[in-house]
Design a protein around this motif. Sequence first.
Motif, PDB file in Angstrom:
ATOM      1  N   ALA A 140      57.357 -50.134   8.001  1.00  0.00           N
ATOM      2  CA  ALA A 140      57.561 -49.109   9.030  1.00  0.00           C
ATOM      3  C   ALA A 140      57.508 -49.712  10.426  1.00  0.00           C
ATOM      4  CB  ALA A 140      56.522 -48.006   8.879  1.00  0.00           C
ATOM      5  N   PHE A 141      56.600 -50.655  10.648  1.00  0.00           N
ATOM      6  CA  PHE A 141      56.467 -51.283  11.962  1.00  0.00           C
ATOM      7  C   PHE A 141      57.720 -52.063  12.338  1.00  0.00           C
ATOM      8  CE2 PHE A 141      55.205 -54.783  14.749  1.00  0.00           C
ATOM      9  CZ  PHE A 141      54.577 -54.083  15.771  1.00  0.00           C
ATOM     10  N   ASN A 142      58.376 -52.661  11.354  1.00  0.00           N
ATOM     11  CA  ASN A 142      59.504 -53.558  11.614  1.00  0.00           C
ATOM     12  C   ASN A 142      60.885 -52.937  11.453  1.00  0.00           C
ATOM     13  OD1 ASN A 142      58.328 -56.315  12.185  1.00  0.00           O
ATOM     14  ND2 ASN A 142      57.184 -55.698  10.374  1.00  0.00           N
ATOM     15  N   VAL A 143      60.962 -51.713  10.964  1.00  0.00           N
ATOM     16  CA  VAL A 143      62.255 -51.049  10.792  1.00  0.00           C
ATOM     17  C   VAL A 143      62.380 -49.954  11.839  1.00  0.00           C
ATOM     18  CG1 VAL A 143      63.710 -49.700   9.245  1.00  0.00           C
ATOM     19  CG2 VAL A 143      62.324 -51.549   8.331  1.00  0.00           C
ATOM     20  N   GLU A 144      63.373 -50.075  12.696  1.00  0.00           N
ATOM     21  CA  GLU A 144      63.580 -49.085  13.747  1.00  0.00           C
ATOM     22  C   GLU A 144      64.159 -47.798  13.186  1.00  0.00           C
ATOM     23  OE1 GLU A 144      65.655 -50.411  17.214  1.00  0.00           O
ATOM     24  OE2 GLU A 144      64.798 -52.422  17.065  1.00  0.00           O
ATOM     25  N   ASN A 145      63.718 -46.690  13.761  1.00  0.00           N
ATOM     26  CA  ASN A 145      64.244 -45.358  13.458  1.00  0.00           C
ATOM     27  C   ASN A 145      64.045 -44.907  12.020  1.00  0.00           C
ATOM     28  OD1 ASN A 145      65.219 -45.111  16.154  1.00  0.00           O
ATOM     29  ND2 ASN A 145      67.009 -46.322  15.578  1.00  0.00           N
ATOM     30  N   VAL A 146      63.056 -45.474  11.340  1.00  0.00           N
ATOM     31  CA  VAL A 146      62.696 -45.019   9.997  1.00  0.00           C
ATOM     32  C   VAL A 146      61.185 -44.785  10.006  1.00  0.00           C
ATOM     33  CG1 VAL A 146      62.686 -45.519   7.528  1.00  0.00           C
ATOM     34  CG2 VAL A 146      64.583 -46.320   8.941  1.00  0.00           C
ATOM     35  N   SER A 147      60.788 -43.553   9.761  1.00  0.00           N
ATOM     36  CA  SER A 147      59.380 -43.188   9.832  1.00  0.00           C
ATOM     37  C   SER A 147      58.604 -43.657   8.605  1.00  0.00           C
ATOM     38  CB  SER A 147      59.231 -41.678   9.972  1.00  0.00           C
ATOM     39  OG  SER A 147      59.635 -41.045   8.771  1.00  0.00           O
ATOM     40  N   ARG A 148      57.315 -43.742   8.759  1.00  0.00           N
ATOM     41  CA  ARG A 148      56.447 -44.119   7.638  1.00  0.00           C
ATOM     42  C   ARG A 148      56.582 -43.127   6.485  1.00  0.00           C
ATOM     43  NH1 ARG A 148      51.481 -46.835   6.204  1.00  0.00           N
ATOM     44  NH2 ARG A 148      51.417 -46.373   3.992  1.00  0.00           N
ATOM     45  N   PRO A 149      56.606 -41.801   6.744  1.00  0.00           N
ATOM     46  CA  PRO A 149      56.796 -40.875   5.618  1.00  0.00           C
ATOM     47  C   PRO A 149      58.116 -41.102   4.872  1.00  0.00           C
ATOM     48  CG  PRO A 149      55.911 -39.683   7.493  1.00  0.00           C
ATOM     49  CD  PRO A 149      56.275 -41.061   7.983  1.00  0.00           C
ATOM     50  N   THR A 150      59.158 -41.446   5.599  1.00  0.00           N
ATOM     51  CA  THR A 150      60.440 -41.731   4.944  1.00  0.00           C
ATOM     52  C   THR A 150      60.314 -42.970   4.064  1.00  0.00           C
ATOM     53  OG1 THR A 150      61.720 -40.694   6.709  1.00  0.00           O
ATOM     54  CG2 THR A 150      62.881 -42.312   5.334  1.00  0.00           C
ATOM     55  N   ILE A 151      59.664 -43.989   4.563  1.00  0.00           N
ATOM     56  CA  ILE A 151      59.471 -45.209   3.773  1.00  0.00           C
ATOM     57  C   ILE A 151      58.656 -44.897   2.522  1.00  0.00           C
ATOM     58  CG2 ILE A 151      58.296 -47.460   3.773  1.00  0.00           C
ATOM     59  CD1 ILE A 151      59.348 -47.685   6.722  1.00  0.00           C
ATOM     60  N   ASP A 152      57.589 -44.129   2.688  1.00  0.00           N
ATOM     61  CA  ASP A 152      56.755 -43.761   1.533  1.00  0.00           C
ATOM     62  C   ASP A 152      57.537 -42.954   0.499  1.00  0.00           C
ATOM     63  OD1 ASP A 152      54.567 -45.055   2.610  1.00  0.00           O
ATOM     64  OD2 ASP A 152      53.706 -43.229   3.470  1.00  0.00           O
ATOM     65  N   ARG A 153      58.483 -42.163   0.961  1.00  0.00           N
ATOM     66  CA  ARG A 153      59.306 -41.344   0.061  1.00  0.00           C
ATOM     67  C   ARG A 153      60.393 -42.173  -0.620  1.00  0.00           C
ATOM     68  NH1 ARG A 153      60.306 -37.951   3.680  1.00  0.00           N
ATOM     69  NH2 ARG A 153      62.385 -38.589   4.239  1.00  0.00           N
ATOM     70  N   ARG A 154      60.956 -43.140   0.078  1.00  0.00           N
ATOM     71  CA  ARG A 154      62.087 -43.905  -0.442  1.00  0.00           C
ATOM     72  C   ARG A 154      61.675 -45.077  -1.346  1.00  0.00           C
ATOM     73  NH1 ARG A 154      65.884 -41.140  -1.320  1.00  0.00           N
ATOM     74  NH2 ARG A 154      67.078 -43.043  -1.648  1.00  0.00           N
ATOM     75  N   LEU A 155      60.519 -45.677  -1.116  1.00  0.00           N
ATOM     76  CA  LEU A 155      60.124 -46.841  -1.919  1.00  0.00           C
ATOM     77  C   LEU A 155      60.084 -46.558  -3.421  1.00  0.00           C
ATOM     78  CD1 LEU A 155      57.473 -48.664   0.282  1.00  0.00           C
ATOM     79  CD2 LEU A 155      59.794 -49.426  -0.273  1.00  0.00           C
ATOM     80  N   PRO A 156      59.533 -45.419  -3.872  1.00  0.00           N
ATOM     81  CA  PRO A 156      59.568 -45.157  -5.321  1.00  0.00           C
ATOM     82  C   PRO A 156      60.992 -45.039  -5.871  1.00  0.00           C
ATOM     83  CG  PRO A 156      57.947 -43.747  -4.264  1.00  0.00           C
ATOM     84  CD  PRO A 156      58.724 -44.418  -3.166  1.00  0.00           C
ATOM     85  N   LYS A 157      61.903 -44.501  -5.085  1.00  0.00           N
ATOM     86  CA  LYS A 157      63.297 -44.381  -5.529  1.00  0.00           C
ATOM     87  C   LYS A 157      63.949 -45.760  -5.626  1.00  0.00           C
ATOM     88  CE  LYS A 157      63.777 -39.707  -3.778  1.00  0.00           C
ATOM     89  NZ  LYS A 157      63.512 -39.088  -5.046  1.00  0.00           N
ATOM     90  N   LEU A 158      63.648 -46.622  -4.663  1.00  0.00           N
ATOM     91  CA  LEU A 158      64.174 -47.992  -4.713  1.00  0.00           C
ATOM     92  C   LEU A 158      63.587 -48.755  -5.890  1.00  0.00           C
ATOM     93  CD1 LEU A 158      64.090 -48.836  -0.906  1.00  0.00           C
ATOM     94  CD2 LEU A 158      66.118 -48.358  -2.296  1.00  0.00           C
TER      95      LEU A 158
END
Length: 81
Positions: A25-43
């Motif tokens: 989340a710190f290193n990816v611009e315009n992507v929120s931590r909740p989005t990352i938490d939601r997308r990682l299981p799908k990936l």
Amino acid sequence: MTKSDDAILEILDECGIAIPPRAIAFNVENVSRPTIDRRLPKLEDAGLVERYEDPQGYTRITNRGRAYLAGELDASDLEDE
């Protein structure tokens, strides 16, 4: 697959090591931590990343994830599985 997914995979590919969601989340611009938490299981379900319980949440890109970034796998190929 979303633009966020691509950004997550790209940062994991660039760093080359397993990192926690907070670092993603710190290193990816315009992507929120909740989005990352939601997308990682799908990936992970698609076999594009590998997640670890210990240390908790650390994630790294797989060879399949690298193949997707290189254009060797299409998003529709991932949905069929």
